[in-house]
Enzyme design. Structure first.
Site, mmCIF file in Angstrom:
data_model
loop_
_atom_site.group_PDB
_atom_site.id
_atom_site.type_symbol
_atom_site.label_atom_id
_atom_site.label_comp_id
_atom_site.label_asym_id
_atom_site.label_seq_id
_atom_site.Cartn_x
_atom_site.Cartn_y
_atom_site.Cartn_z
ATOM 1 N N SER A 38 1.140 -4.814 -1.715
ATOM 2 C CA SER A 38 -0.146 -4.919 -2.379
ATOM 3 C C SER A 38 -1.218 -5.348 -1.380
ATOM 4 C CB SER A 38 -0.044 -5.938 -3.516
ATOM 5 O OG SER A 38 -1.272 -6.041 -4.198
ATOM 6 N N GLY A 39 -2.357 -4.643 -1.387
ATOM 7 C CA GLY A 39 -3.465 -4.981 -0.507
ATOM 8 C C GLY A 39 -3.459 -4.285 0.829
ATOM 9 N N VAL A 40 -2.455 -3.422 1.089
ATOM 10 C CA VAL A 40 -2.376 -2.763 2.391
ATOM 11 C C VAL A 40 -3.383 -1.622 2.516
ATOM 12 C CG1 VAL A 40 -0.643 -0.991 1.859
ATOM 13 C CG2 VAL A 40 -0.683 -2.043 4.136
ATOM 14 N N LYS A 75 -3.582 1.236 -0.080
ATOM 15 C CA LYS A 75 -3.115 2.490 -0.678
ATOM 16 C C LYS A 75 -4.212 3.170 -1.512
ATOM 17 C CE LYS A 75 0.307 0.507 -2.816
ATOM 18 N NZ LYS A 75 0.110 -0.879 -2.346
ATOM 19 N N SER A 76 -4.839 2.396 -2.394
ATOM 20 C CA SER A 76 -5.856 2.972 -3.277
ATOM 21 C C SER A 76 -7.082 3.409 -2.497
ATOM 22 C CB SER A 76 -6.244 1.965 -4.367
ATOM 23 O OG SER A 76 -5.128 1.661 -5.190
ATOM 24 N N ARG A 121 6.863 7.523 18.254
ATOM 25 C CA ARG A 121 5.686 8.200 18.788
ATOM 26 C C ARG A 121 5.882 9.706 18.928
ATOM 27 N NH1 ARG A 121 3.216 4.943 23.801
ATOM 28 N NH2 ARG A 121 1.601 6.499 23.392
ATOM 29 N N HIS A 174 6.021 1.280 -7.581
ATOM 30 C CA HIS A 174 4.673 0.847 -7.246
ATOM 31 C C HIS A 174 4.169 1.683 -6.072
ATOM 32 C CE1 HIS A 174 1.220 -1.723 -6.701
ATOM 33 N NE2 HIS A 174 1.558 -1.960 -5.446
ATOM 34 N N ASP A 203 -1.125 2.915 -8.596
ATOM 35 C CA ASP A 203 -0.471 1.652 -8.940
ATOM 36 C C ASP A 203 0.960 1.859 -9.449
ATOM 37 O OD1 ASP A 203 -0.450 -1.199 -9.085
ATOM 38 O OD2 ASP A 203 -0.548 -0.992 -11.263
#
Length: 314
Positions: free
Chosen positions: A161-163, A165-166, A249, A144, A183
């Site tokens: 999901s929902g972070v 990416k798309s 960092r 995924h 996806d």
């Protein structure tokens, strides 16, 4: 994530891809499956040595094998090749457009084996055929994520999901980069050092954006914004920003993600409002290329600091 899957390819598809001349077709030619990318030149087998012989490999005869067989009588050639044909290998390919021995056709009919011919030289054919088979039957798994090409680097973006990416991929497309998969990313292990990613055909060039729905990248951004396959050069893990969590960092420690036995350089990037992820990924891609070319900015800065400290101590 799915388990690794091993693929096979129909012999008939290989014949079509390379436009081989069909000298003799076995009765089951459309059912024969090729399951290894390895090929074999049967010079030793013609001479009688069959230790470690793998009958699942396509057999290729070039100038050396044909010239060797020419020195024998018809009966002797038939005797030398009979044992080879009896192993029921998938197919025999004659290179350089050389003449087919009549007894070779008789044995092909006797054992119902496919005989093919090409005008290509033996070396060039073997190189191209091995490369083609290794891609077609490579072990693969589906992950995924989103795969994009950024400045020539294949970047696999992963995260919950929902972070974002798309959305990040769309921003990269607007900046001139290319989408490979959204996806679901099919990853093939094409060699001991290389992974290649692509999209399942049914969702190729489509992206899902929450609140908008499905968009066709090729239609909106044009053909130049998509690509069918790309090697995976680095992996970026996106995760929600956690207050108080320590993030690297300086970049002194190299991180890797192991996929199918291959370690891919990876970064973890925290996501929070105000961060331009597309620019961060662009810089990460260029930095990854610099590292492969032998330059590490973090190491260079550390060396300068150490040299300065030595001068001050002196």
């Amino acid at each position: 994530m799915m388990n690794d899957t091993t693929f096979k390819i129909h012999l008939s598809k290989v014949i079509e891809e390379f436009s081989f001349e069909r000298i003799y077709e076995s009765s089951d030619i459309n059912e024969i499956m090729i399951e290894t990318g390895d090929l074999n030149r049967p010079a030793l087998q013609i001479a009688g040595f069959y230790d470690y012989f793998d009958p699942h490999r396509i057999q290729i005869m070039g100038k050396v094998e044909v010239t060797y067989l020419e020195q024998f009588s018809r009966e002797k050639r038939c005797e030398l090749m009979d044992r080879l044909f009896s192993t029921k290998f998938p197919a025999l390919i004659i290179t350089r457009g050389m003449q087919i021995f009549p007894e070779m056709l008789e044995l092909a009919e006797k054992y119902d084996l496919t005989v093919l011919r090409t005008e290509e030289t033996t070396s060039s054919l073997m190189s191209a055929l091995i490369s083609y088979l290794n891609v077609q039957i490579a072990p693969r798994r589906t992950r995924h994520g989103v795969l994009v090409e950024v400045y020539g680097e294949g970047v696999l973006i992963m995260g919950e999901s929902g972070v974002g990416k798309s959305e990040t991929a769309i921003e990269l497309l607007k900046r001139g980069h290319r989408l490979v998969a959204d996806d679901a990313v099919e990853i093939k292990r094409v060699s001991s050092k290389t992974l290649v990613g692509s999209s399942p055909e049914i969702i190729r060039h489509f992206v899902e954006l929450r609140g908008i729905g499905i968009i066709d990248v090729k239609e909106i951004f044009g053909m130049g914004a998509v690509k069918d396959t790309e090697s995976i050069d680095m992996i970026i893990h996106l995760e929600p920003w956690v207050e108080g969590k320590q993030y690297d960092r300086l970049g002194m420690m190299d991180e890797y993600t192991n996929i199918m036995g291959i370690n891919i350089p990876s970064l973890t990037i925290p996501v929070k409002p105000g961060r331009n992820l597309a620019i961060i990924i662009e810089v990460a891609s260029m930095n990854n290329r610099q590292k492969r070319m032998g330059y590490n900015a973090a190491v260079e800065l550390n060396n300068r600091l150490m040299n300065e400290m030595r001068r001050n101590q002196g």
